[in-house]
Design a protein around this motif. Structure first.
Motif, PDB file in Angstrom:
ATOM      1  N   SER A   1       0.812  -1.221   0.000  1.00 15.57           N
ATOM      2  CA  SER A   1       0.000   0.000   0.000  1.00 15.57           C
ATOM      3  C   SER A   1       0.839   1.262   0.000  1.00 15.57           C
TER       4      SER A   1
ATOM      5  N   CYS B   1      -5.582  10.322 -15.201  1.00 15.59           N
ATOM      6  CA  CYS B   1      -4.174  10.168 -14.840  1.00 15.59           C
ATOM      7  C   CYS B   1      -3.311  10.075 -16.091  1.00 15.59           C
TER       8      CYS B   1
ATOM      9  N   GLU C   1      -6.415  -1.310   1.191  1.00 19.11           N
ATOM     10  CA  GLU C   1      -5.057  -1.520   0.680  1.00 19.11           C
ATOM     11  C   GLU C   1      -4.078  -1.992   1.753  1.00 19.11           C
TER      12      GLU C   1
ATOM     13  N   GLU D   1     -12.277   0.495 -10.759  1.00 18.09           N
ATOM     14  CA  GLU D   1     -11.839   1.459 -11.766  1.00 18.09           C
ATOM     15  C   GLU D   1     -11.349   0.686 -12.985  1.00 18.09           C
TER      16      GLU D   1
ATOM     17  N   ASP E   1      -4.730  -0.484  -6.998  1.00 21.40           N
ATOM     18  CA  ASP E   1      -5.507   0.744  -7.194  1.00 21.40           C
ATOM     19  C   ASP E   1      -6.938   0.559  -6.712  1.00 21.40           C
ATOM     20  N   ASN E   2      -7.538  -0.562  -7.085  1.00 24.55           N
ATOM     21  CA  ASN E   2      -8.918  -0.823  -6.674  1.00 24.55           C
ATOM     22  C   ASN E   2      -9.032  -1.063  -5.179  1.00 24.55           C
TER      23      ASN E   2
ATOM     24  N   LYS F   1      -7.296   0.492  -2.962  1.00 29.23           N
ATOM     25  CA  LYS F   1      -7.291   1.826  -2.371  1.00 29.23           C
ATOM     26  C   LYS F   1      -8.655   2.498  -2.503  1.00 29.23           C
TER      27      LYS F   1
ATOM     28  N   VAL G   1      -3.780   6.163  -6.202  1.00 29.42           N
ATOM     29  CA  VAL G   1      -4.756   5.511  -7.068  1.00 29.42           C
ATOM     30  C   VAL G   1      -4.758   6.170  -8.433  1.00 29.42           C
ATOM     31  N   HIS G   2      -4.718   5.358  -9.479  1.00 29.80           N
ATOM     32  CA  HIS G   2      -4.890   5.891 -10.833  1.00 29.80           C
ATOM     33  C   HIS G   2      -6.330   6.352 -11.002  1.00 29.80           C
ATOM     34  N   ASP G   3      -6.538   7.396 -11.757  1.00 29.77           N
ATOM     35  CA  ASP G   3      -7.902   7.775 -12.090  1.00 29.77           C
ATOM     36  C   ASP G   3      -8.007   7.956 -13.599  1.00 29.77           C
TER      37      ASP G   3
ATOM     38  N   VAL H   1      -1.009  -3.837 -10.550  1.00 24.95           N
ATOM     39  CA  VAL H   1      -1.248  -2.412 -10.303  1.00 24.95           C
ATOM     40  C   VAL H   1      -2.748  -2.133 -10.175  1.00 24.95           C
ATOM     41  N   SER H   2      -3.538  -2.720 -11.067  1.00 27.98           N
ATOM     42  CA  SER H   2      -4.980  -2.511 -11.044  1.00 27.98           C
ATOM     43  C   SER H   2      -5.590  -2.987  -9.732  1.00 27.98           C
TER      44      SER H   2
END
Length: 373
Positions: A40, A50, A275, A198, A267-268, A270, A45-47, A263-264
């Motif tokens: 973590s 991004c 996380e 996401e 991110d999810n 989080k 987090v990617h959005d 990575v995905s």
């Protein structure tokens, strides 16, 4: 050795060889022999806006694949590292185009070749981390299946794919009190468990019957008993690991061969505020340092493919502690599920087969029979 067993053995061998260590920067956790793990402490987090999502998404088009080869080729590509594989009619837009409609494909009483509902000649598109990875996977697939593929390498913008998913992905009810909700949508029921996701290249929307079957199984098990460690093999977007945490598991581990899935998943995690209880490994799960290995897992869940399921029985049995549970999906109900039940009966008792829309989820309880490697 039968053809399916030989294919499973070859795919498993390729899986192991594909997991060379992946070097990461100092902000990553320690690198292991079979991959790396993400904690973590990684970047935020990617959005959808991004900059990372503006990067290229390499893919390969395989033209005019025979319908008899589509299923096995897709399985092999996904097993060796493709993030996704899609199939379209190779004759689309021509006089030879064929329309195929079926809402219950695998439940219909018809001949086997009619049940497949695949065009006689197909174009496949597979996404990869890079074109170099794609070339290696294509060569391996040709070797495993004895095919010579007509391929074209291309690149799309990741955001192009993401926007398509965003337009089509809406909240999905899994069961009473359990939903999968896109991160840009409001929770459907604030009193329910809402798994926020996401989109990304390694994204899984949770709309497939296998995901619903696995999540319902987790919901049923976790409401009855406390669970310390859940291991999600082939974690993809992390939906099953995250779902397990939101449903009450103390800790979860995700394992996947694709870096984008790792990575995905984080991110999810989080997005869902879990996380700190999720560790994700990029590798094949054979690293003894993976949490849950060596009989430490209360639950192993694997929503993958039939060939890896058949090839990884001993690995999975080595993860699950006596009395622990396993759930397997990505398996067609009936012929494939019978093979899985027969194989897993050695190390698992009380096996149950649930099914929906022609897909199966096979669950069982780990017995005391030792794994002989």
């Amino acid at each position: 050795m039968c053809t399916s067993s030989l294919l499973a053995a070859r795919v498993t061998a390729r899986l192991v060889r594909a997991c060379a260590p992946i070097a990461r920067g100092p902000s990553r956790a320690s690198t292991h022999r079979h991959g790396y793990r993400v904690r973590s402490t990684d970047a935020g987090v990617h959005d959808l806006s991004c900059a990372e999502d503006d990067g290229d998404a390499p893919y390969v088009i395989m033209r005019r694949v025979r319908n008899a080869d589509v299923g096995s080729l897709s399985d092999v590509l996904l097993s060796l590292g493709a993030s996704s594989v899609s199939t379209i009619d190779a004759d689309r837009g021509s006089d030879e185009e064929e329309e195929i409609f079926s809402a219950n494909t695998f439940e219909e009483e018809s001949r086997a070749e009619e049940k497949t509902r695949v065009w006689k000649s197909c174009n496949l598109a597979a996404y990869f981390d890079s074109h170099d990875v794609a070339r290696d996977v294509i060569a391996s697939a040709e070797d495993i299946l004895g095919l010579k593929l007509d391929v074209e390498y291309a690149t799309a913008k990741a955001n192009d794919w993401v926007e398509v998913v965003k337009d089509s992905f809406t909240p999905t009810k899994i069961s009473e009190g359990l939903f999968i909700v896109p991160s840009w949508c409001e929770d459907v029921d604030t009193s329910a468990v809402n798994i926020a996701l996401e989109p990304g290249i390694a994204f899984g929307t949770g709309e497939h019957p296998t995901t619903r079957l696995c999540l319902r199984w987790l919901q049923n098990v976790l409401r009855k008993e406390p669970v310390d460690v859940v291991v999600d093999f082939g974690c993809g977007s992390g939906v099953l690991a995250i779902g397990a945490l939101l449903l009450g598991a103390k800790n979860a581990v995700g394992v996947d061969l694709a870096k984008q899935a790792v990575v995905s998943s984080m991110d999810n995690a989080k997005l869902n505020g879990v996380e700190d209880r999720l560790t994700v490994f990029c590798g094949d799960g054979t690293d003894v340092n993976t949490p849950g290995a060596n009989g430490q897992a209360d639950i192993v869940v694997a929503n993958i493919l039939i060939e890896p399921v058949l090839g990884l029985e001993e690995l999975f049995a080595g993860y699950v502690k006596p009395g622990g549970r396993i759930a397997l999906s990505g398996i067609l109900y009936d012929e494939q599920s019978e093979k899985v039940v027969a194989l897993y009966s050695k190390h698992f008792d009380d096996i149950v087969v649930d099914h929906e829309g022609g897909w199966a989820c096979i669950s069982g309880t780990r017995n005391a029979v030792n794994v002989v490697l």
